[in-house]
Write a protein that holds these residues in place. Sequence first.
Motif, mmCIF file in Angstrom:
data_model
loop_
_atom_site.group_PDB
_atom_site.id
_atom_site.type_symbol
_atom_site.label_atom_id
_atom_site.label_comp_id
_atom_site.label_asym_id
_atom_site.label_seq_id
_atom_site.Cartn_x
_atom_site.Cartn_y
_atom_site.Cartn_z
ATOM 1 N N LEU A 76 0.820 -1.212 0.000
ATOM 2 C CA LEU A 76 0.000 0.000 0.000
ATOM 3 C C LEU A 76 0.851 1.259 0.000
ATOM 4 C CD1 LEU A 76 -2.751 -1.041 2.554
ATOM 5 C CD2 LEU A 76 -2.974 -0.851 0.080
ATOM 6 N N VAL A 77 1.895 1.253 0.805
ATOM 7 C CA VAL A 77 2.803 2.404 0.862
ATOM 8 C C VAL A 77 3.444 2.627 -0.502
ATOM 9 C CG1 VAL A 77 4.961 3.257 1.871
ATOM 10 C CG2 VAL A 77 3.226 2.207 3.331
ATOM 11 N N ASN A 78 3.914 1.566 -1.111
ATOM 12 C CA ASN A 78 4.545 1.676 -2.428
ATOM 13 C C ASN A 78 3.556 2.138 -3.495
ATOM 14 O OD1 ASN A 78 7.023 0.876 -1.409
ATOM 15 N ND2 ASN A 78 6.710 -1.264 -1.905
ATOM 16 N N ALA A 79 2.331 1.635 -3.436
ATOM 17 C CA ALA A 79 1.313 2.035 -4.415
ATOM 18 C C ALA A 79 0.975 3.516 -4.281
ATOM 19 C CB ALA A 79 0.058 1.190 -4.238
ATOM 20 N N ARG A 80 0.831 3.996 -3.055
ATOM 21 C CA ARG A 80 0.547 5.421 -2.849
ATOM 22 C C ARG A 80 1.708 6.283 -3.335
ATOM 23 N NH1 ARG A 80 -0.818 7.463 2.640
ATOM 24 N NH2 ARG A 80 -1.261 9.323 1.442
ATOM 25 N N ALA A 81 2.918 5.865 -3.047
ATOM 26 C CA ALA A 81 4.086 6.631 -3.476
ATOM 27 C C ALA A 81 4.148 6.694 -5.001
ATOM 28 C CB ALA A 81 5.369 6.011 -2.914
ATOM 29 N N TYR A 82 3.888 5.565 -5.645
ATOM 30 C CA TYR A 82 3.904 5.532 -7.108
ATOM 31 C C TYR A 82 2.805 6.434 -7.670
ATOM 32 C CZ TYR A 82 4.152 3.865 -11.868
ATOM 33 O OH TYR A 82 4.290 3.817 -13.231
ATOM 34 N N ALA A 83 1.615 6.347 -7.089
ATOM 35 C CA ALA A 83 0.492 7.166 -7.561
ATOM 36 C C ALA A 83 0.785 8.652 -7.407
ATOM 37 C CB ALA A 83 -0.780 6.792 -6.807
#
Length: 65
Positions: free
Chosen positions: A41-48
Amino acid sequence: MSERTPLDTIEKALSDLSPGEKAHLLQKVAQAYPTLRAEDLVNARAYAQLHPTEIEALIDAHEVA
């Protein structure tokens, strides 16, 4: 036609949550998606956050399909 929430609205909502509320939300997401890790989730938010135009295009393409 489905209705969706823009990423900036989601980010604003997340930034308004207390640490306890964020933890509760993560628990609910973890229950709904047991293979998803908090790190994912952290990685997905950062990518987004780094690629908002690409994310919006992917969402739009998915909605059309």
